[in-house]
Write an enzyme that holds these catalytic residues in place. Sequence first.
Site, mmCIF file in Angstrom:
data_model
loop_
_atom_site.group_PDB
_atom_site.id
_atom_site.type_symbol
_atom_site.label_atom_id
_atom_site.label_comp_id
_atom_site.label_asym_id
_atom_site.label_seq_id
_atom_site.Cartn_x
_atom_site.Cartn_y
_atom_site.Cartn_z
ATOM 1 N N GLU A 45 31.133 -28.599 9.669
ATOM 2 C CA GLU A 45 31.169 -27.216 9.464
ATOM 3 C C GLU A 45 32.121 -26.431 8.968
ATOM 4 O O GLU A 45 33.327 -26.505 9.340
ATOM 5 C CB GLU A 45 31.171 -26.378 11.043
ATOM 6 N N ARG A 49 35.974 -18.395 6.759
ATOM 7 C CA ARG A 49 37.130 -17.695 7.205
ATOM 8 C C ARG A 49 38.142 -17.315 6.133
ATOM 9 O O ARG A 49 39.301 -16.722 6.191
ATOM 10 C CB ARG A 49 37.821 -18.333 8.337
ATOM 11 N N LYS A 133 25.028 -21.621 19.853
ATOM 12 C CA LYS A 133 26.436 -22.005 20.081
ATOM 13 C C LYS A 133 27.269 -21.236 21.216
ATOM 14 O O LYS A 133 27.044 -19.922 21.016
ATOM 15 C CB LYS A 133 27.329 -21.762 18.588
#
Length: 222
Positions: A45, A49, A133
Amino acid sequence: MLEKVDLLDELCTRARILPVITIDREEDVLPLADALSAGGLRTLEITLRSEHGLGAIRTLREQRPELCVGAGTVLDEWMLADAEAAGAQFIVSPGCTAELLRAGVYSPLPVLPGISSASEIMLGYALGYRRFKLFPAEVSGGVPALKALGGPFPTVRFCPTGGVEPGNIRHYMDQPNVMCVGGSWMMDREWIRQGDWARVQAVSAEALSLLDRPSVNESVKE
């Protein structure tokens, strides 16, 4: 949506641990991915960011096609579109909004929305989502929360992320409604800064080895 649920089940079952990666330097992309892969972590993943996130996804899809590469920290439908264009194979968000959930329904990619409450699960559930999640997992109640959510949502499964580490990973994975866990402890930023790829590989392999030992429940029975 049912096909996307099946894709997430396959992806997460194969991964078991989903490394949550933030790229600070472009030159780290390939050696970091290679170290994780050598340690057994081949589903990655890449978070959005940093400014290098989308580029890292493109690079890995082009140069490491054997890896499964997704985009994380997707916050809105525009970031979702960018991740799709970059070649991401799955999408992960830290939370959920009505707009992002709807965009995920129409996306060709499987989307794993972040939730921290039963109400958020219900928002996704109404649109066909069955995989979420749990984030931040430890702050949101951890294993007790997963046990409690299993009652009203028996067909829902989770990828707990946030506070998962070697000391509690088995407790999470022993829950029947957990399909994999996410974390970044195998990628200490100082190791990456120093290019200590051997350590990243070793810690990744050690993390997976924890899941091959007898479960907590089996140990209690013995």
